[in-house]
Each structure stands twice: as C-alpha cells, then as structure tokens.
Design a protein around this motif. Structure first.
Motif, PDB file in Angstrom:
ATOM      1  N   ALA A  60       0.834  -1.207   0.000  1.00 10.69           N
ATOM      2  CA  ALA A  60       0.000   0.000   0.000  1.00 10.69           C
ATOM      3  C   ALA A  60       0.868   1.257   0.000  1.00 10.69           C
ATOM      4  O   ALA A  60       0.583   2.228  -0.722  1.00 10.69           O
ATOM      5  CB  ALA A  60      -0.933  -0.011   1.211  1.00 10.69           C
ATOM      6  N   ARG A  61       1.928   1.264   0.811  1.00  7.75           N
ATOM      7  CA  ARG A  61       2.835   2.418   0.820  1.00  7.75           C
ATOM      8  C   ARG A  61       3.535   2.577  -0.523  1.00  7.75           C
ATOM      9  O   ARG A  61       3.672   3.688  -1.040  1.00  7.75           O
ATOM     10  CB  ARG A  61       3.873   2.261   1.932  1.00  7.75           C
ATOM     11  CG  ARG A  61       3.308   2.368   3.335  1.00  7.75           C
ATOM     12  CD  ARG A  61       4.425   2.498   4.364  1.00  7.75           C
ATOM     13  NE  ARG A  61       5.304   1.338   4.350  1.00  7.75           N
ATOM     14  CZ  ARG A  61       5.119   0.255   5.094  1.00  7.75           C
ATOM     15  NH1 ARG A  61       4.064   0.189   5.909  1.00  7.75           N
ATOM     16  NH2 ARG A  61       5.963  -0.759   5.053  1.00  7.75           N
ATOM     17  N   LEU A  62       3.964   1.455  -1.095  1.00  7.98           N
ATOM     18  CA  LEU A  62       4.631   1.516  -2.392  1.00  7.98           C
ATOM     19  C   LEU A  62       3.677   2.008  -3.474  1.00  7.98           C
ATOM     20  O   LEU A  62       4.054   2.839  -4.312  1.00  7.98           O
ATOM     21  CB  LEU A  62       5.170   0.137  -2.757  1.00  7.98           C
ATOM     22  CG  LEU A  62       5.800  -0.005  -4.148  1.00  7.98           C
ATOM     23  CD1 LEU A  62       7.034   0.868  -4.260  1.00  7.98           C
ATOM     24  CD2 LEU A  62       6.140  -1.462  -4.439  1.00  7.98           C
ATOM     25  N   ALA A  63       2.445   1.517  -3.479  1.00 10.25           N
ATOM     26  CA  ALA A  63       1.478   1.941  -4.486  1.00 10.25           C
ATOM     27  C   ALA A  63       1.204   3.435  -4.401  1.00 10.25           C
ATOM     28  O   ALA A  63       1.088   4.119  -5.429  1.00 10.25           O
ATOM     29  CB  ALA A  63       0.181   1.151  -4.322  1.00 10.25           C
ATOM     30  N   ARG A  64       1.122   3.958  -3.190  1.00 11.60           N
ATOM     31  CA  ARG A  64       0.906   5.394  -3.050  1.00 11.60           C
ATOM     32  C   ARG A  64       2.113   6.184  -3.564  1.00 11.60           C
ATOM     33  O   ARG A  64       1.964   7.217  -4.236  1.00 11.60           O
ATOM     34  CB  ARG A  64       0.658   5.736  -1.585  1.00 11.60           C
ATOM     35  CG  ARG A  64       0.353   7.189  -1.281  1.00 11.60           C
ATOM     36  CD  ARG A  64      -0.996   7.612  -1.824  1.00 11.60           C
ATOM     37  NE  ARG A  64      -0.919   8.248  -3.115  1.00 11.60           N
ATOM     38  CZ  ARG A  64      -1.992   8.589  -3.832  1.00 11.60           C
ATOM     39  NH1 ARG A  64      -3.212   8.346  -3.355  1.00 11.60           N
ATOM     40  NH2 ARG A  64      -1.863   9.150  -5.015  1.00 11.60           N
ATOM     41  N   ALA A  65       3.315   5.691  -3.287  1.00  9.20           N
ATOM     42  CA  ALA A  65       4.524   6.359  -3.770  1.00  9.20           C
ATOM     43  C   ALA A  65       4.621   6.308  -5.289  1.00  9.20           C
ATOM     44  O   ALA A  65       5.033   7.285  -5.929  1.00  9.20           O
ATOM     45  CB  ALA A  65       5.765   5.718  -3.134  1.00  9.20           C
ATOM     46  N   VAL A  66       4.235   5.179  -5.882  1.00  6.97           N
ATOM     47  CA  VAL A  66       4.261   5.059  -7.343  1.00  6.97           C
ATOM     48  C   VAL A  66       3.251   6.003  -7.969  1.00  6.97           C
ATOM     49  O   VAL A  66       3.525   6.672  -8.977  1.00  6.97           O
ATOM     50  CB  VAL A  66       3.999   3.603  -7.760  1.00  6.97           C
ATOM     51  CG1 VAL A  66       3.741   3.494  -9.256  1.00  6.97           C
ATOM     52  CG2 VAL A  66       5.178   2.723  -7.375  1.00  6.97           C
TER      53      VAL A  66
END
Length: 698
Positions: free
Chosen positions: A117-123
């Motif tokens: 979830a954190r990675l998806a938001r950063a992407v």
C-alpha cells in the motif's frame, strides 16, 4: 460522503393484483457499528482522478472480524455498488456527515499488504497517477477456487536453506563480494551491475541465484523481476541449483508470471502473501509482490521494453524497485549485459555503486568481435554490398563445423517493407497509405496497417509494377540461409515464427535465426553470432536509439563462447559509429557515460524530469495553464503526426512537455496530478494522457 436518497415513487397496482411483499433482508448495518475502530478508509476502484483519496465508511459489527486492512470490499458509491480495498481502520472519521456502511467483505484475504500500500501510493505520486490505477497493477484478479486451497502455512517438507553457496559468479566483479557481504549482514546496498557474457557457472542467472541465496541465508526475502517467462525459467533453474526450489516442491520460491494463467498467478501471489514463499521470480507486475521483510530486489535487463508498464500511470520496473528499496530498506541490484542511461545516472549521482569486471577479465570472457562495415569490406569490390558478404559466409561455414551459429535479424516476418523496383519510392497502400510488405515469396504485397492486399499495384511516381525489398525479415533470412548452406538445419525463433520464441536449442551444428530478444540459449554457447543489418538496427529517431541497439547486440553476443574457445561475433553493415565501437570494445558503460553527458547538456531525461501531456489542443492547454512549479519550462504544444488507422474524424492530437530540474520532479508530478484532478472534477472536454519521464520522448 454521499447519503442515502429517498426511493423513486412507484406506480400503484390495481386492487387484488398487488405483488407479494418482498422479503426484507437484514442489512449489515442493522447491527450497529463495530465497537473498536468503527471507521474504514477505503480506496474505491474508480477511474476519475479527482476521486483519488480514501473514502470513509462505517464498519458494521457483523463485519468487524472480516474487515481487516488490505481486504477487498464492496461499498456504495454514487448509488452503485463498487469494488474497493480497505486501507485502514480508525477510531474517528474526518467527514462530519453521515457515513454509509460497508456493503460486504468480498474475501478474507488481505491482498494489499501494508508495504505494498505504501509503495502503491509512492508510485502513484511519482508518476502523477491514482492509487486505484496502481493497485489494479499490483493486485492480481481474485480467483475464488484458489483462495480455498490450503496454503496458509509453508508446505510439508519445507526446509530452510543451508550454508551460503560459493559465490563464484561474483568473484570476477569489482565490488561483487562486498555487495553480497553487505546483503548477508542485513544492509541495503544499491548496485548497477554489468554482467559478463558466457554460459556455465558464471552466467547471469547463476549470479542472480547466488545473490538471492545469500539474502535468504541472512533471514530476509528476495524479489527478482525479469523481462519475460523464458528468463523466469532460467532464474528458477539457477535457484534450484543452489537449493531454492518452488513452493510446490516444498521450497521458498514462487513464480509470478501473468502468462501462466490467472489461477497459477493468483496461487503464487497468495503463497507470497501468506508467507509460504520468501523468494519471488516474475515479470513486470511482480515488482509489487508482497514479499515479507524484503532484503534484495533485482531488476535484470532494465532496458527491455517489457519493463515499461503500458497502462496508466506507466511506471517502470527499475524505478518501482528503486522506490521500494528506499521504503523497505532493501538492497537493489540493477543488472544487464548492457547499461542503460538511466542506470548510469544512478551511478553518476552516487545513489548506486558500479559492480563490473576488470578489463582483463572482460577480454578473457568475451568473444572476438569484428565490425564488417563497407570500409572493412572495400577489398571485396561490388560483393561488399551483399547482405551476407563473403567473409561472413566463410566464418559461418567454419563455425558450423563445431557448433550452432546465431543470426540476429532486426525485423520479423518475410519482407516487411518493399519499394518500387525502378525508382525505389516506398510502396504505399492506396487505401490508408500504410507501408506494403510481403508475407511469402509468391504472395501479393499487403498493407502493414489495414491488411488489405495490393493486387495490381503500380508505383504512383513512375508507374512501374516491379517491387524490391527494403527490409528483409527473419523468415526471408532463414530461407536465404537455407539456400546458402544446403544441408544445414535452420531454426527460426521469434514471436511471429511458426514455432514461436524458442527457449533453448540443441548443442549441435545448426543455423538459428532470431529477432532481438528471442535468441534461444545453447548449453555450451554459440560458436559464432552474426548480427545482420547493423544500419537498420542502430537507426531511429527515438531517444536512446544507439544505446538500445548496443543492448540488443550485446544480448546476442553474450550467448557466444569466449574468444579462447573460438567464439566470434560479426556485425554486418554500416551501423552507427558509437554503438559499433562500443560493441567491438565491449564497453557498454562507456557509451552510457557519453550519452548521459550529452543529455545533461541538452536538458533531456534522466538529467531532468519531464512530464509529457498528449491529447486535444484545448484540453492540453488547460492542464498546462494550471501547473505552476519553480524553474518550469514548457515546450509546445506541438501537433503530432496523424495516425491513418484512427481515421480523419478524430481531432488531431498535440503534445506539450513540462521540464524541471531533478530536484523539482516530485513537485512537478504533484502539480500535474492536481491539474488533471481539477479537469476531471469540472468534466472538461477533450482528452489528455499524462506520462512522467516517458520512454518514447523523441
């Protein structure tokens, strides 16, 4: 949040004909909200950019246990039931009005892990996209039958890896052993790796397997992303050699490839999510795999176009893994036989370190490379213009006596491009003006765009009916080689070939014709490789055409035996000077350094950050007008060439480029995303497509 509206009035029925009263179903909300953390924040699976934010819903008491962060849910939005992902539960809502309840929990599987979830938001923030778009890329479609399979715990017989394998493949690299020691101790080094060519225990897949085994021995998980399924097979085979086998065999390795089908893909995803798999090997989408305690992320051949996502927000695997390594404190290894300009930029800025072999080791491992240009072949006279000159024919004949010979052809098909035999004007379709080509020796020419047959074609310039080949494909090349070497076995590997892309060929004399990226492997390596049509392979107006040509050539040349074992590589044709020289010297880093320096002078990516806005003129102008960033430079909008396949009824598209220094890249992405969200909320007309740092900039 939206509220429940009054039902629409109903037509009363005639007396005595009233329908039976519907059975009232007890709603989940009737039991009241959950006592603990009663508010759920949900990412609703909606496309409009202005809805890119979590929405709050009440968690009914009946769904308290099932509504865990990460699960799929159904919610009511704008009068419809829509899908969503539950991101978190909180005690108090930020919304002051009445909240709607969750409709239901679709599955008990928490498919969106916290780190994903954190990675998806950063992407989404990095590429000016939406969280829903990224989660659709990260989470495979649900397969209910697979969820019911017993896979919550590691399978019986699963074992932990034994002692770390001897990292023989890394001893030849400057900085290689130090990188592995750092990974083993729990560190997070970042390296750009230029792999040596050749088969055997030093091949690139073996090196990747040894790095992964070292990471697993240190108690952390690993992720390997490669361009296609053939490379996945090679890495999995190399992992099996060091004792890391598939989860189906009691090991810790999961294969995550979309080509395997939805059930197999979802099964591998769940094995990773549930902790059965600590190592994931896959293609592009596996960059988001929920590997627990990630310690090492590997991106092999980052210049391959398969690593660039064709769907919004168009992220690249290399950059996704770079973001992930920072967010999760994992090591990163970006490797390939060649080196991209983007990878060199990571080294130049100090963000990553170089891992490469000394020049003496490179010369010992590589084949002998010769560039047969028109200057080199001048002594051949008129025969120098032949597509297969005499020196090439002799070298292939000698190599066939000791092993297979690889022939790389930059074009697929038979004769993809033809021209007038008299005036040499390119032959065009009379309907859509697309290029004409031949699909067989005795068939009529056909259009490469609309597919219509051009029977009775005549040149518009001179009226001649004869055609000549301009570009020769792999099928025609195989036919010509079969006549030039009677009795020799000829195999064709390519996406359009009858046998498809071949993974491996037998280790015996044969001619193997392949398009770039489709070269099959040979156990002991090819005796020789011939790279045809160098001028065609290195031509192109797109940014990085020369670096791409060198990458394709090195990909084939790396499959050839070393010069000490008699291996040789012949580049035939007048290719661009710089990639030709880099191939002869086997110096991909040198070409990448020069290309990066030139881009810095011209303010081109990756020396700068660029957002490309493509669409109708008014829509693009409106989005650009709302973007305000310090040091912003707006280029365009300029009209794009019309696509005859789309028809003349559509409004012509334009493109504008927004350019900022690297330090302003995040600010540019936020400003563009905000402007697109305003456009969506206002329902402005036209169409706009946003790409941050696009691969096809020129």
């Amino acid at each position: 949040m939206s509220t429940v509206t009054d039902p629409a009035p109903e037509q009363p029925a005639l007396a005595g004909l009233e329908p039976p009263a519907p059975r009232r179903r007890r709603s989940a909300a009737a039991a009241g909200p959950a006592e603990h953390l009663p508010v759920a924040r949900v990412c609703v699976d909606l496309a409009p950019p202005h809805l890119d934010r979590p929405f709050e819903y009440v968690v009914p008491a009946t769904l308290d246990a099932a509504a865990r962060p990460g699960v799929r849910v159904k919610v009511r939005f704008a009068g419809q039931d829509v899908d969503g992902w539950l991101l978190e539960r909180v005690e108090r809502a930020e919304h002051e009005g009445r909240l709607l309840p969750l409709r239901r929990v679709v599955s008990a599987e928490a498919v969106v892990a916290p780190q994903v979830a954190r990675l998806a938001r950063a992407v989404a923030d990095r590429w000016a996209g939406t969280l829903a778009d990224v989660l659709r890329l990260a989470v495979p479609p649900r397969h209910a039958r697979v969820e019911g399979e017993d896979g919550a715990a590691p399978p019986a017989g699963a074992t932990t890896p034994g002692p770390a394998p001897a990292a023989v493949a890394w001893d030849a690299y400057r900085g290689g052993p130090a990188f592995l020691r750092h990974v083993l101790s729990g560190g997070a080094p970042r390296a750009v790796w230029t792999a040596l060519p050749g088969p055997g225990p030093h091949r690139w897949a073996a090196a990747v397997a040894q790095a992964v085994a070292t990471c697993v021995l240190g108690g952390r998980g690993a992720l390997v992303v490669v361009p296609d399924a053939r490379d996945v097979d090679r890495v999995c085979a190399a992992l099996a050699e060091v004792g890391l086998v598939d989860v189906a065999q009691g090991g810790p390795v999961a294969r995550l490839v979309a080509d395997d089908g939805p059930a197999a893909r979802y099964r591998a995803f769940l094995a990773t999510l549930r902790g059965s798999a600590r190592v994931v090997v896959g293609t592009r989408a596996s960059a988001f795999a929920p590997v627990a305690d990630l310690g090492l992320a590997v991106c092999w051949d980052d210049g391959d176009l398969q690593h660039a996502e064709p769907r919004a927000p168009y992220p690249h695997v290399r950059e996704v893994l770079a973001l992930r390594s920072e967010l999760e404190g994992a090591a990163l290894l970006v490797g390939g036989h060649a080196r991209t300009v983007e990878a060199q930029h990571l080294v130049a800025t100090g963000w990553a370190h170089e891992v490469a072999a000394e020049r003496a080791t490179v010369r010992a491992r590589t084949a002998r490379v010769r560039a047969l240009t028109s200057v080199e072949l001048a002594r051949e006279g008129p025969a120098a213009a032949a597509r297969l000159p005499a020196p090439t024919w002799r070298a292939m004949r000698d190599a066939l006596a000791v092993g297979p010979v690889l022939v790389q052809v930059p074009r697929a098909g038979y004769v993809p491009v033809v021209a007038c035999g008299r005036c040499r004007t390119p032959a065009r379709c009379t309907t859509c003006h697309g290029p004409l080509g031949l699909t067989s020796a005795d068939g009529p020419p056909s259009c490469g765009w609309c597919g219509r047959l051009a029977t009775g074609w005549r040149c518009d310039e001179c009226g001649a009916a004869a055609l000549r080949s301009v570009r020769v494909g792999s099928e025609r090349t195989a036919e010509e080689l079969g006549r030039a070497f009677p009795g020799a076995t000829v195999r064709v590997s390519g996406a359009r070939a009858a046998g498809g892309v071949l993974a491996e060929v037998p280790d015996r004399p044969a001619l193997v014709v392949a398009t770039p990226g489709a070269e099959p492997h040979v156990a002991s390596g090819y005796a020789a490789a011939v790279l045809l049509d160098a001028a065609v392979a290195s031509a192109g107006e797109h940014l990085g055409a020369e670096v791409d040509a060198l990458r394709r050539w090195l990909g084939a040349a790396a499959l050839v035996r070393s010069a000490t074992d008699g291996g040789q590589v012949l580049l035939v044709g007048d290719g661009a000077a710089r990639p030709t020289q880099a191939l002869v010297r086997w110096d991909p880093a040198g070409l990448a350094v020069r290309e990066l320096d030139e881009r810095a002078e011209l303010a081109l990516p990756p020396a700068v950050r660029v957002a490309a806005l493509t669409g109708t003129r008014d829509a693009v102008a409106a989005v650009v007008a709302r973007v305000t960033v310090d040091a912003l430079e707006v280029l365009g909008p300029v009209p794009l060439p019309a696509d005859p396949q789309q028809g003349a009824a559509l409004e012509p598209e334009v493109r504008a480029l927004l350019r900022v220094p690297p330090a302003r890249g995040a600010e540019l992405a936020r400003a563009v995303a905000a402007s697109v969200a305003i456009r969506s909320a206002r329902r402005e007309g036209g169409a706009v497509r946003v790409q941050v740092d696009p691969a096809d900039l020129l």
